[in-house]
Design a protein around this motif. Structure first.
Motif, PDB file in Angstrom:
ATOM      1  N   GLY A   1      66.311  38.414  18.999  1.00  0.00           N
ATOM      2  CA  GLY A   1      66.730  36.972  18.604  1.00  0.00           C
ATOM      3  C   GLY A   1      67.632  36.570  19.470  1.00  0.00           C
ATOM      4  O   GLY A   1      68.422  35.632  18.894  1.00  0.00           O
ATOM      5  N   ASP A   2      67.657  36.737  20.681  1.00  0.00           N
ATOM      6  CA  ASP A   2      68.668  36.158  21.586  1.00  0.00           C
ATOM      7  C   ASP A   2      67.907  35.214  22.743  1.00  0.00           C
ATOM      8  O   ASP A   2      68.642  35.129  23.881  1.00  0.00           O
ATOM      9  CB  ASP A   2      69.515  37.239  22.331  1.00  0.00           C
ATOM     10  CG  ASP A   2      68.784  38.248  23.017  1.00  0.00           C
ATOM     11  OD1 ASP A   2      67.623  38.091  23.063  1.00  0.00           O
ATOM     12  OD2 ASP A   2      69.410  39.367  23.384  1.00  0.00           O
ATOM     13  N   GLY A   3      66.715  34.988  22.577  1.00  0.00           N
ATOM     14  CA  GLY A   3      66.170  34.340  23.631  1.00  0.00           C
ATOM     15  C   GLY A   3      66.333  32.852  23.730  1.00  0.00           C
ATOM     16  O   GLY A   3      67.016  32.039  22.967  1.00  0.00           O
ATOM     17  N   ALA A   4      65.947  32.262  24.919  1.00  0.00           N
ATOM     18  CA  ALA A   4      66.064  30.874  25.022  1.00  0.00           C
ATOM     19  C   ALA A   4      64.888  29.890  24.765  1.00  0.00           C
ATOM     20  O   ALA A   4      65.146  28.751  24.577  1.00  0.00           O
ATOM     21  CB  ALA A   4      66.547  30.736  26.630  1.00  0.00           C
ATOM     22  N   GLU A   5      63.733  30.445  24.781  1.00  0.00           N
ATOM     23  CA  GLU A   5      62.723  29.907  24.468  1.00  0.00           C
ATOM     24  C   GLU A   5      61.753  30.438  23.634  1.00  0.00           C
ATOM     25  O   GLU A   5      61.754  32.030  23.487  1.00  0.00           O
ATOM     26  CB  GLU A   5      61.853  29.354  25.518  1.00  0.00           C
ATOM     27  CG  GLU A   5      62.538  28.527  26.719  1.00  0.00           C
ATOM     28  CD  GLU A   5      61.579  28.316  27.856  1.00  0.00           C
ATOM     29  OE1 GLU A   5      61.974  27.744  28.927  1.00  0.00           O
ATOM     30  OE2 GLU A   5      60.369  28.596  27.869  1.00  0.00           O
ATOM     31  N   ILE A   6      60.810  29.846  22.942  1.00  0.00           N
ATOM     32  CA  ILE A   6      59.724  30.715  22.074  1.00  0.00           C
ATOM     33  C   ILE A   6      58.381  29.745  22.126  1.00  0.00           C
ATOM     34  O   ILE A   6      58.669  28.638  22.123  1.00  0.00           O
ATOM     35  CB  ILE A   6      60.255  31.024  20.752  1.00  0.00           C
ATOM     36  CG1 ILE A   6      59.770  32.054  19.974  1.00  0.00           C
ATOM     37  CG2 ILE A   6      60.340  29.662  19.779  1.00  0.00           C
ATOM     38  CD1 ILE A   6      60.496  32.677  18.756  1.00  0.00           C
ATOM     39  N   ALA A   7      57.270  30.482  21.685  1.00  0.00           N
ATOM     40  CA  ALA A   7      56.099  29.810  21.553  1.00  0.00           C
ATOM     41  C   ALA A   7      55.600  30.007  20.218  1.00  0.00           C
ATOM     42  O   ALA A   7      55.738  31.247  19.691  1.00  0.00           O
ATOM     43  CB  ALA A   7      55.212  29.962  22.645  1.00  0.00           C
ATOM     44  N   VAL A   8      54.790  29.037  19.546  1.00  0.00           N
ATOM     45  CA  VAL A   8      54.010  29.177  18.270  1.00  0.00           C
ATOM     46  C   VAL A   8      52.618  28.659  18.660  1.00  0.00           C
ATOM     47  O   VAL A   8      52.276  27.820  19.047  1.00  0.00           O
ATOM     48  CB  VAL A   8      54.579  28.365  17.257  1.00  0.00           C
ATOM     49  CG1 VAL A   8      53.953  28.596  15.754  1.00  0.00           C
ATOM     50  CG2 VAL A   8      56.215  28.867  17.045  1.00  0.00           C
TER      51      VAL A   8
END
Length: 344
Positions: free
Chosen positions: A275-282
């Motif tokens: 839970g420390d990422g800078a980006e994410i995709a859905v």
């Protein structure tokens, strides 16, 4: 040249420039007004001025006209062009444009291949280099569109190249080209994203506020043969972003079915999400029964990267991730292990 002629020219020029910021940009208008005013001057002075202009033409100089932040005149969507999204706005560009704009660090960029018709750029890590002049020599230029926080305005460069920025809905679009008609068509297509963009991606998403704990609740992965299209939505996880959508794309037909099959084939994972990422995709999977199911794709965390359909967590694999994080959705930040899967 008489003193009264000079005074008249200076007065007209000053008045025009005072009011230029209150009107939409019109190609070549400032120059035309000045030329008309100066036709009263005698021939010998005109020849001297022309010599100066010719001498200066080889030096890239930006002529700036201030414009107000304003909504451009809407144009009919171009059926053959593609849509690009960033934050709260979307815009159309020609379908053969690529991605990646070196911007004002052009002199430090790696050698490019064949010249491209154009490219789209988004904010991200860049080399800390300031090249002079701001843009490459004329024979190395290409059409550019850049999203970002630029101020609205028009900058005129040598050889007919113009950089124009329009602001809308908290964002901006900058186009750099020597084709005035192309510039007007692109900027005329800019529009705010209302709800979801052209690719089916929401401008905001619940995962942004709970990147470690969020899980889809719509029943897991469907069978690949039932999937008609996959919307790929990339978001920033930086707090305080009013419009966290960074980019989007859509896979259809067999390409959509292949990526869903690749995700289903990926090994299951029980690694805890950091839970420390800078980006994410859905991923939004649109099926033939008019349902939409989601898959969260974590790729920039320190640990716990993988696919999560709400029922099963799976590891990232090259076959599954490569069709997703490419083109407009090329990540600006990701872990080293994911970079290897992408071929980095």
């Amino acid at each position: 040249m008489t003193g009264s002629d000079d005074a008249m020219t200076d007065t007209l020029t000053s008045a025009f420039r005072r009011h230029a910021g209150q009107a939409p940009p019109v190609d070549g208008l400032p120059e035309k007004v000045v030329v008309l005013a100066r036709r009263r001057r005698r021939l010998r002075v005109t020849v001297a001025v022309a010599a100066i202009v010719v001498a200066a033409a080889s030096i890239p100089v930006a002529f700036v006209a201030s414009v107000r932040d304003t909504v451009p005149t809407a144009t009919r969507p171009h059926p053959a062009w593609r849509w690009e999204s960033y934050r709260g706005i979307e815009v159309q560009v020609p379908p053969d444009w690529g991605y990646g704009v070196p911007g004002r660090s052009w002199c430090a960029g790696t050698e490019r291949g064949a010249p491209r018709p154009g490219a789209v750029g988004r904010p991200g890590p860049v080399q800390d280099v300031r090249c002079m002049p701001d843009y490459p020599p004329v024979d190395q230029r290409e059409n550019w569109l850049v999203f970002g926080g630029n101020e609205a305005g028009v900058h005129r460069y040598d050889a007919g190249w113009v950089e124009e920025t329009r602001r809308l809905h908290g964002g901006s679009v900058t186009v750099f080209t020597d084709d005035a008609a192309l510039r007007r068509a692109i900027l005329g297509s800019v529009r705010p994203i209302v709800g979801t963009d052209e690719h089916g991606c929401p401008v905001d998403h619940g995962v942004v506020g709970d990147q470690a704990g969020y899980r889809p609740t719509d029943g897991g992965l469907p069978r690949p043969e039932t999937v008609e299209s996959v919307s790929v939505c990339r978001y920033t996880l930086t707090s305080g972003s009013a419009f966290p959508l960074l980019s989007s794309g859509r896979l259809t037909g067999e390409a959509a079915g292949r990526v869903v099959a690749a995700i289903r084939s990926a090994p299951e994972s029980d690694v805890t999400v950091a839970g420390d990422g800078a980006e994410i995709a859905v991923l939004r999977l649109h099926t033939d029964d008019d349902r939409t199911r989601e898959v969260v794709v974590r790729y920039s965390d320190s640990t716990g990267n993988g696919f999560d359909d709400g029922t099963t967590r799976r590891e990232l694999t090259a076959d599954a991730i490569r069709p997703l994080l490419t083109g407009p959705n090329s990540p600006s930040q990701l872990s080293g292990a994911v970079a290897k899967l992408l071929g980095g």
